[in-house]
Write a protein that holds these residues in place. Structure first.
Motif, mmCIF file in Angstrom:
data_model
loop_
_atom_site.group_PDB
_atom_site.id
_atom_site.type_symbol
_atom_site.label_atom_id
_atom_site.label_comp_id
_atom_site.label_asym_id
_atom_site.label_seq_id
_atom_site.Cartn_x
_atom_site.Cartn_y
_atom_site.Cartn_z
ATOM 1 N N TYR A 114 34.369 167.584 -44.787
ATOM 2 C CA TYR A 114 33.340 168.421 -44.176
ATOM 3 C C TYR A 114 32.565 167.595 -43.163
ATOM 4 C CZ TYR A 114 31.102 166.212 -48.225
ATOM 5 O OH TYR A 114 30.699 165.314 -49.182
ATOM 6 N N GLY A 115 31.898 168.304 -42.250
ATOM 7 C CA GLY A 115 31.077 167.648 -41.245
ATOM 8 C C GLY A 115 29.603 167.864 -41.531
ATOM 9 N N SER A 166 38.517 161.969 -35.829
ATOM 10 C CA SER A 166 37.709 162.093 -37.036
ATOM 11 C C SER A 166 37.540 163.577 -37.357
ATOM 12 C CB SER A 166 36.343 161.442 -36.837
ATOM 13 O OG SER A 166 35.594 162.145 -35.861
ATOM 14 N N PHE A 167 37.037 163.872 -38.558
ATOM 15 C CA PHE A 167 36.821 165.275 -38.920
ATOM 16 C C PHE A 167 35.831 165.890 -37.934
ATOM 17 C CE2 PHE A 167 35.184 168.866 -41.306
ATOM 18 C CZ PHE A 167 36.334 169.365 -41.896
ATOM 19 N N PRO A 168 36.159 167.049 -37.359
ATOM 20 C CA PRO A 168 35.335 167.597 -36.268
ATOM 21 C C PRO A 168 34.041 168.239 -36.750
ATOM 22 C CG PRO A 168 37.132 169.089 -36.767
ATOM 23 C CD PRO A 168 37.357 167.860 -37.616
ATOM 24 N N SER A 169 33.113 168.372 -35.808
ATOM 25 C CA SER A 169 31.922 169.179 -35.992
ATOM 26 C C SER A 169 32.130 170.499 -35.253
ATOM 27 C CB SER A 169 30.695 168.452 -35.463
ATOM 28 O OG SER A 169 30.385 167.335 -36.257
ATOM 29 N N LEU A 170 31.235 171.438 -35.505
ATOM 30 C CA LEU A 170 31.373 172.775 -34.930
ATOM 31 C C LEU A 170 30.158 173.074 -34.072
ATOM 32 C CD1 LEU A 170 33.137 175.397 -35.017
ATOM 33 C CD2 LEU A 170 31.607 176.184 -36.842
ATOM 34 N N ILE A 171 30.374 173.501 -32.829
ATOM 35 C CA ILE A 171 29.280 173.881 -31.949
ATOM 36 C C ILE A 171 29.597 175.213 -31.279
ATOM 37 C CG2 ILE A 171 28.439 171.546 -31.479
ATOM 38 C CD1 ILE A 171 30.024 171.561 -28.878
ATOM 39 N N ASN A 172 28.545 175.865 -30.811
ATOM 40 C CA ASN A 172 28.671 177.135 -30.112
ATOM 41 C C ASN A 172 28.478 176.862 -28.622
ATOM 42 O OD1 ASN A 172 28.283 179.713 -28.985
ATOM 43 N ND2 ASN A 172 27.368 180.484 -30.873
ATOM 44 N N VAL A 173 29.563 176.963 -27.859
ATOM 45 C CA VAL A 173 29.503 176.713 -26.417
ATOM 46 C C VAL A 173 29.503 178.054 -25.695
ATOM 47 C CG1 VAL A 173 30.584 175.578 -24.442
ATOM 48 C CG2 VAL A 173 30.721 174.534 -26.705
#
Length: 560
Positions: A355-356, A421-428
């Motif tokens: 998890y991130g 690496s394990f990714p993070s999630l963003i709203n673009v």
């Protein structure tokens, strides 16, 4: 003459031991009590009926009594009376088995499913790209390397201490990894315990900067200490009946050091249904501590519900809500958090949950993708959970899972051998997007990558976080094509020092990655080169055994 025969004394000691005397019993009890106190001091189990380790400790004590009593009776040539001890052992084993079986998920599936409350979230809950500085992209392994490098430059510290486990926190509205120094073994503790641990390491996972923070007053009570300075032991003696776990290091907004332990209870039978009840806050300098309920947790404290427990409870909630047997056979409406493929030091691959982190409104949230239990490579949505409050949300957003996104990003820089690496999630701009770092074999961050969640073949890489987001936004707006985005990433490579090199092709292989065909070349020296087939169309006429010319600086290369 009459001979009177007296009966011979029966030499009972030649046939049987005498029955055990009370003196032997008291000696055995006394020795057992001494060993029990020593064992309690070493293992410090919580004195609580819902603590499995406590019952195991009692069982070990009775077994120890039997062994001690057997030795004492053998010395005194007596026969031990084992009946009471055997009854006690049977009773303790029975309680442990009954408590374990009675708490299984097969009997209480819906109760396990109801421990974690899940709210429906929205894509607006995904952190905006405008707040990308709150995304903790650096993984723990990279933070460890930066922290070790910083401590390695401090000769007066590195010889006596090393860096302990890292904790992801929110520090002054920025994601930060912190780790206290720890003693490097018993003798280093013995030589330094009167002064204490001198400081901690602080790593910014956004700027990739590591700082050592020395303390005016040093920490005496820490997990790496021994005897009464051991922090877990000090907590146990202060709260002998409280069950706690997840003892970790944090700092408050002023940079003061604290240790935090999560307290919990079992709500199903004796040993099932773990539920967080609060925390124990410890000042490692003075040893002062207090127990806090969930409503009393201060805002600066970030980790009470640790990520592994939240993942486990979330899986229970989304798999057991329609019963235990449905989670095994029908699996109707069953989900699970995503897993990624990792390799160990021996090169063996396995799948593990990961998890991130994201800093949001002063708290740290963990998040990961949610997929079906069939183990496909797509996500149904994402779960986000607050590590301070336990508040959990599910956000519907279908697309590729994290593992697929990582492989897609790695495919863009295959020639460099970087690992995602394990990714993070963003709203673009309304588009859910994975953002991650790409590391070399030594674990150092080299590039950043953005991958579209719905179309994971849309990938952009750059040498810094700002550039990769800018290029990705231009790609999403149609201002540049995918090939142009890739070329803009390549422009970061300094080709002024490239020279021509002739290699002989030993093997050619075509592999499809994210909808794009990639060409892999193995030369006679055992080196591997990679490029998108669309960028090297003239390689169509090259066969195994042919010689080709590439441009390289010894590390990077271009296939022309």
């Amino acid at each position: 003459m009459i001979t009177i025969k007296f009966p011979k004394k029966k030499n009972l000691q030649n046939k049987f031991y005498l029955l055990q005397s009370k003196k032997s019993q008291w000696i055995s009890l006394g020795i057992t009590l001494i060993f029990m106190l020593i064992a309690f001091y070493i293992f410090i189990p919580a004195i609580h009926v819902k603590n499995f380790s406590f019952w195991l400790f009692l069982l070990a004590t009775v077994v120890g009594y039997v062994l001690v009593n057997g030795i004492i009776c053998a010395i005194h040539r007596e026969r031990p009376n084992l009946k009471p001890a055997i009854i006690m052992m049977a009773g303790l084993v029975g309680i442990m088995l009954l408590g374990t079986v009675a708490g299984l998920r097969i009997w209480h599936a819906k109760r396990y499913a109801s421990i974690l409350k899940i709210e429906e979230g929205d894509k607006k809950d995904i952190p905006s790209v405008e707040g990308a500085s709150s995304i903790a992209l650096m993984d723990t392994a990279s933070a460890e390397k930066l922290g070790d490098r910083k401590i390695g430059s401090l000769t007066d510290v590195v010889s006596q201490f090393n860096v302990g486990p890292y904790t992801q926190i929110d520090y002054q509205s920025s994601p930060t990894k912190v780790a206290a120094l720890q003693y490097e073994g018993f003798f280093k503790w013995w030589g330094n315990h009167k002064e204490g641990v001198p400081g901690y390491v602080k790593v910014n996972p956004v700027t990739m900067a590591a700082d050592y923070v020395p303390l005016k007053e040093k920490m005496r009570y820490v997990p790496s200490a021994y005897f009464n300075d051991d922090l877990s032991r000090r907590i146990r003696f202060r709260f002998p009946t409280v069950m706690f776990e997840n003892l970790h290091f944090e700092i408050d907004e002023q940079g003061n050091p604290w240790y935090v332990a999560t307290t919990y209870d079992h709500t199903i039978s004796l040993f099932g249904g773990k539920k967080v009840t609060g925390a124990i806050l410890v000042n490692p300098i003075t040893g002062d501590m207090k127990q806090l309920g969930l409503k009393d947790i201060p805002q600066w404290m970030d980790v009470v519900f640790h990520g592994d427990l939240l993942m486990k409870q979330y899986n229970d909630a989304v798999q057991l809500h329609k019963g235990f047997w449905n989670s095994i056979f029908g699996q109707k409406d069953c989900r699970q958090t995503t897993t990624v493929k990792v390799k160990d030091d021996d090169g063996d691959s396995s799948y593990k949950a990961d998890y991130g982190y994201v800093a949001k409104n002063g708290d740290i949230w963990v998040f990961t993708g949610v997929t079906s239990v069939n183990g496909d490579s797509s996500n149904i949505g994402f779960m986000m959970a607050n590590e301070r409050t336990g508040k959990t949300r599910f956000i519907m957003a279908s697309g590729a899972d994290e593992g697929s996104a990582m492989h897609s990003a790695e495919g863009e820089v295959q020639e460099k051998g970087y690992h995602a690496s394990f990714p993070s999630l963003i709203n673009v701009d309304g588009t859910p997007t994975y953002i991650m770092v790409l590391k070399d074999n030594s674990g150092l961050v080299k590039q950043y990558a953005c991958v579209n969640v719905e179309q994971y073949n849309l990938v952009v890489t750059a040498s810094n976080q700002k550039d990769v987001i800018d290029r990705y936004r231009r790609l999403m707006k149609g201002e540049i094509t995918a090939d142009e985005a890739k070329k803009s990433g390549e422009s970061q490579i300094d080709t002024s020092k490239f020279v021509d090199k002739t290699i002989q092709v030993k093997k050619l292989e075509k592999i499809d990655i994210g909808g794009n065909t990639h060409l892999y070349i193995l030369d006679t020296e055992g080196k591997i080169y990679q490029a998108k087939y669309a960028d090297v169309l003239k390689m169509l006429s090259v066969k195994e055994g042919d010689k080709i010319t590439i441009q390289t600086d010894g590390k990077n290369y271009l296939i022309k």
